[in-house]
Design a protein around this motif. Structure first.
Motif, PDB file in Angstrom:
ATOM      1  N   VAL A  25      -4.532   9.718  -1.871  1.00  0.00           N
ATOM      2  CA  VAL A  25      -5.508   8.840  -2.250  1.00  0.00           C
ATOM      3  C   VAL A  25      -4.279   7.324  -2.059  1.00  0.00           C
ATOM      4  O   VAL A  25      -2.969   7.525  -2.516  1.00  0.00           O
ATOM      5  CB  VAL A  25      -5.726   8.638  -3.740  1.00  0.00           C
ATOM      6  CG1 VAL A  25      -6.077   7.516  -4.316  1.00  0.00           C
ATOM      7  CG2 VAL A  25      -6.406   9.877  -4.021  1.00  0.00           C
ATOM      8  N   GLN A  26      -4.768   6.342  -1.455  1.00  0.00           N
ATOM      9  CA  GLN A  26      -4.049   5.260  -1.315  1.00  0.00           C
ATOM     10  C   GLN A  26      -4.156   4.034  -2.405  1.00  0.00           C
ATOM     11  O   GLN A  26      -5.464   4.155  -2.618  1.00  0.00           O
ATOM     12  CB  GLN A  26      -4.220   4.609   0.221  1.00  0.00           C
ATOM     13  CG  GLN A  26      -3.834   5.529   1.408  1.00  0.00           C
ATOM     14  CD  GLN A  26      -3.887   4.896   2.706  1.00  0.00           C
ATOM     15  OE1 GLN A  26      -4.971   4.154   3.005  1.00  0.00           O
ATOM     16  NE2 GLN A  26      -2.934   5.305   3.792  1.00  0.00           N
ATOM     17  N   TYR A  27      -3.200   3.272  -2.557  1.00  0.00           N
ATOM     18  CA  TYR A  27      -3.724   2.317  -3.302  1.00  0.00           C
ATOM     19  C   TYR A  27      -2.586   1.217  -3.510  1.00  0.00           C
ATOM     20  O   TYR A  27      -1.654   1.418  -2.780  1.00  0.00           O
ATOM     21  CB  TYR A  27      -3.557   2.899  -4.919  1.00  0.00           C
ATOM     22  CG  TYR A  27      -2.483   3.539  -5.547  1.00  0.00           C
ATOM     23  CD1 TYR A  27      -1.473   2.966  -6.292  1.00  0.00           C
ATOM     24  CD2 TYR A  27      -2.316   5.036  -5.027  1.00  0.00           C
ATOM     25  CE1 TYR A  27      -0.294   3.649  -6.700  1.00  0.00           C
ATOM     26  CE2 TYR A  27      -1.367   5.631  -5.528  1.00  0.00           C
ATOM     27  CZ  TYR A  27      -0.123   5.026  -6.265  1.00  0.00           C
ATOM     28  OH  TYR A  27       0.883   5.850  -6.760  1.00  0.00           O
ATOM     29  N   TYR A  28      -2.811   0.092  -4.057  1.00  0.00           N
ATOM     30  CA  TYR A  28      -1.948  -1.023  -4.011  1.00  0.00           C
ATOM     31  C   TYR A  28      -0.845  -1.241  -5.261  1.00  0.00           C
ATOM     32  O   TYR A  28      -1.727  -0.952  -6.373  1.00  0.00           O
ATOM     33  CB  TYR A  28      -2.594  -2.220  -3.554  1.00  0.00           C
ATOM     34  CG  TYR A  28      -3.177  -2.344  -2.361  1.00  0.00           C
ATOM     35  CD1 TYR A  28      -2.292  -2.792  -1.108  1.00  0.00           C
ATOM     36  CD2 TYR A  28      -4.199  -1.724  -1.894  1.00  0.00           C
ATOM     37  CE1 TYR A  28      -2.928  -2.969   0.072  1.00  0.00           C
ATOM     38  CE2 TYR A  28      -4.826  -1.406  -0.712  1.00  0.00           C
ATOM     39  CZ  TYR A  28      -4.117  -2.317   0.590  1.00  0.00           C
ATOM     40  OH  TYR A  28      -4.710  -2.185   1.762  1.00  0.00           O
ATOM     41  N   LEU A  29       0.375  -1.355  -5.173  1.00  0.00           N
ATOM     42  CA  LEU A  29       1.328  -1.705  -6.216  1.00  0.00           C
ATOM     43  C   LEU A  29       1.897  -3.100  -6.205  1.00  0.00           C
ATOM     44  O   LEU A  29       2.132  -3.551  -4.879  1.00  0.00           O
ATOM     45  CB  LEU A  29       2.299  -0.726  -6.266  1.00  0.00           C
ATOM     46  CG  LEU A  29       1.823   0.591  -6.838  1.00  0.00           C
ATOM     47  CD1 LEU A  29       3.262   1.632  -6.596  1.00  0.00           C
ATOM     48  CD2 LEU A  29       1.223   0.865  -8.232  1.00  0.00           C
ATOM     49  N   ASN A  30       1.950  -3.719  -7.251  1.00  0.00           N
ATOM     50  CA  ASN A  30       2.953  -4.945  -7.135  1.00  0.00           C
ATOM     51  C   ASN A  30       4.348  -4.627  -7.060  1.00  0.00           C
ATOM     52  O   ASN A  30       5.115  -4.055  -7.778  1.00  0.00           O
ATOM     53  CB  ASN A  30       2.721  -5.642  -8.327  1.00  0.00           C
ATOM     54  CG  ASN A  30       3.372  -7.112  -8.314  1.00  0.00           C
ATOM     55  OD1 ASN A  30       4.349  -7.200  -7.428  1.00  0.00           O
ATOM     56  ND2 ASN A  30       2.657  -8.092  -9.120  1.00  0.00           N
ATOM     57  N   ALA A  31       4.991  -4.929  -5.865  1.00  0.00           N
ATOM     58  CA  ALA A  31       6.268  -4.539  -5.479  1.00  0.00           C
ATOM     59  C   ALA A  31       7.426  -5.414  -6.277  1.00  0.00           C
ATOM     60  O   ALA A  31       8.342  -4.683  -6.614  1.00  0.00           O
ATOM     61  CB  ALA A  31       6.524  -4.989  -3.951  1.00  0.00           C
ATOM     62  N   LYS A  34       6.020   3.499 -16.236  1.00  0.00           N
ATOM     63  CA  LYS A  34       4.990   4.406 -15.620  1.00  0.00           C
ATOM     64  C   LYS A  34       5.900   4.731 -14.221  1.00  0.00           C
ATOM     65  O   LYS A  34       6.514   3.946 -13.549  1.00  0.00           O
ATOM     66  CB  LYS A  34       3.704   3.618 -15.250  1.00  0.00           C
ATOM     67  CG  LYS A  34       2.748   4.738 -14.778  1.00  0.00           C
ATOM     68  CD  LYS A  34       1.394   4.045 -14.575  1.00  0.00           C
ATOM     69  CE  LYS A  34       0.328   5.268 -14.234  1.00  0.00           C
ATOM     70  NZ  LYS A  34      -0.917   4.836 -14.516  1.00  0.00           N
ATOM     71  N   SER A  35       5.564   5.990 -13.829  1.00  0.00           N
ATOM     72  CA  SER A  35       6.237   6.256 -12.594  1.00  0.00           C
ATOM     73  C   SER A  35       4.899   6.790 -11.572  1.00  0.00           C
ATOM     74  O   SER A  35       3.851   7.218 -11.967  1.00  0.00           O
ATOM     75  CB  SER A  35       7.142   7.576 -12.821  1.00  0.00           C
ATOM     76  OG  SER A  35       6.496   8.610 -13.243  1.00  0.00           O
ATOM     77  N   TYR A  36       5.348   6.605 -10.215  1.00  0.00           N
ATOM     78  CA  TYR A  36       4.481   7.172  -9.238  1.00  0.00           C
ATOM     79  C   TYR A  36       5.156   7.915  -8.250  1.00  0.00           C
ATOM     80  O   TYR A  36       5.967   7.518  -7.764  1.00  0.00           O
ATOM     81  CB  TYR A  36       3.877   5.871  -8.584  1.00  0.00           C
ATOM     82  CG  TYR A  36       2.659   4.826  -9.475  1.00  0.00           C
ATOM     83  CD1 TYR A  36       1.658   5.286  -9.505  1.00  0.00           C
ATOM     84  CD2 TYR A  36       3.562   3.920 -10.083  1.00  0.00           C
ATOM     85  CE1 TYR A  36       0.810   4.626 -10.314  1.00  0.00           C
ATOM     86  CE2 TYR A  36       2.758   3.058 -10.855  1.00  0.00           C
ATOM     87  CZ  TYR A  36       1.434   3.306 -11.190  1.00  0.00           C
ATOM     88  OH  TYR A  36       0.734   2.592 -11.783  1.00  0.00           O
ATOM     89  N   ILE A  37       4.719   9.072  -7.741  1.00  0.00           N
ATOM     90  CA  ILE A  37       5.167  10.079  -6.778  1.00  0.00           C
ATOM     91  C   ILE A  37       4.364   9.645  -5.644  1.00  0.00           C
ATOM     92  O   ILE A  37       3.093   9.742  -5.359  1.00  0.00           O
ATOM     93  CB  ILE A  37       5.240  11.399  -7.046  1.00  0.00           C
ATOM     94  CG1 ILE A  37       6.113  11.755  -8.181  1.00  0.00           C
ATOM     95  CG2 ILE A  37       5.975  12.195  -5.985  1.00  0.00           C
ATOM     96  CD1 ILE A  37       6.037  13.110  -8.947  1.00  0.00           C
ATOM     97  N   ILE A  38       5.010   8.967  -4.475  1.00  0.00           N
ATOM     98  CA  ILE A  38       4.132   8.746  -2.991  1.00  0.00           C
ATOM     99  C   ILE A  38       4.957   9.651  -2.121  1.00  0.00           C
ATOM    100  O   ILE A  38       5.957  10.122  -1.901  1.00  0.00           O
ATOM    101  CB  ILE A  38       4.573   7.365  -2.622  1.00  0.00           C
ATOM    102  CG1 ILE A  38       6.024   6.647  -2.653  1.00  0.00           C
ATOM    103  CG2 ILE A  38       4.043   6.544  -4.184  1.00  0.00           C
ATOM    104  CD1 ILE A  38       6.116   5.414  -2.306  1.00  0.00           C
ATOM    105  N   LYS A  46       0.838  -1.237   0.018  1.00  0.00           N
ATOM    106  CA  LYS A  46       0.054   0.094  -0.154  1.00  0.00           C
ATOM    107  C   LYS A  46       0.916   1.164   0.089  1.00  0.00           C
ATOM    108  O   LYS A  46       1.846   1.324   0.895  1.00  0.00           O
ATOM    109  CB  LYS A  46      -1.089   0.047   1.199  1.00  0.00           C
ATOM    110  CG  LYS A  46      -1.945   1.387   1.115  1.00  0.00           C
ATOM    111  CD  LYS A  46      -2.758   1.572   2.416  1.00  0.00           C
ATOM    112  CE  LYS A  46      -2.983   0.339   3.208  1.00  0.00           C
ATOM    113  NZ  LYS A  46      -3.983   0.704   4.357  1.00  0.00           N
ATOM    114  N   VAL A  47       0.568   2.214  -0.926  1.00  0.00           N
ATOM    115  CA  VAL A  47       1.308   3.465  -0.957  1.00  0.00           C
ATOM    116  C   VAL A  47       0.457   4.553  -1.042  1.00  0.00           C
ATOM    117  O   VAL A  47      -0.982   4.396  -1.281  1.00  0.00           O
ATOM    118  CB  VAL A  47       2.277   3.437  -2.273  1.00  0.00           C
ATOM    119  CG1 VAL A  47       3.532   2.246  -2.157  1.00  0.00           C
ATOM    120  CG2 VAL A  47       1.547   3.251  -3.360  1.00  0.00           C
TER     121      VAL A  47
END
Length: 65
Positions: free
Chosen positions: A10-16, A36-40, A3-4
Motif C-alpha cells: 500500500v502506497q501513501y504520502y507522509l509529511n517529510a 508513530k512509526s512506519y515500516i516501509i 510517497k512511501v
C-alpha cells in the motif's frame, strides 16, 4: 509530502518534515515526531532522495548571477 510504500504494498504520502529519525534494522522504519512509526519498502537512499526532491520543490535554491 513524499510517497512511501508499506511492506504490504500500500502506497501513501507522509509529511517529510514530521520525520524525527530513521532506523534501518534491516527494514527502513520511520519514526515520526508524534511517536508513530512506519515500516516501509524503500531503502534509506531512496527515502533520502525523495526527501531531498521534496525540499527542492518547496524551496528551490536561489541562484544569484
Amino acid at each position: 509530502m513524499i510517497k512511501v510504500t508499506r511492506l504490504n504494498g500500500v502506497q501513501y504520502y507522509l509529511n517529510a518534515n514530521h520525520i524525527e529519525y530513521v532506523e534501518i534494522n534491516p527494514d527502513t522504519t520511520l519514526i515520526m515526531q508524534s511517536g508513530k512509526s512506519y515500516i516501509i519498502r524503500e531503502g534509506v537512499d531512496e527515502l533520502l532522495e525523495s526527501i531531498y526532491d521534496y525540499h527542492r520543490r518547496i524551496a528551490p535554491p536561489i541562484i544569484q548571477e
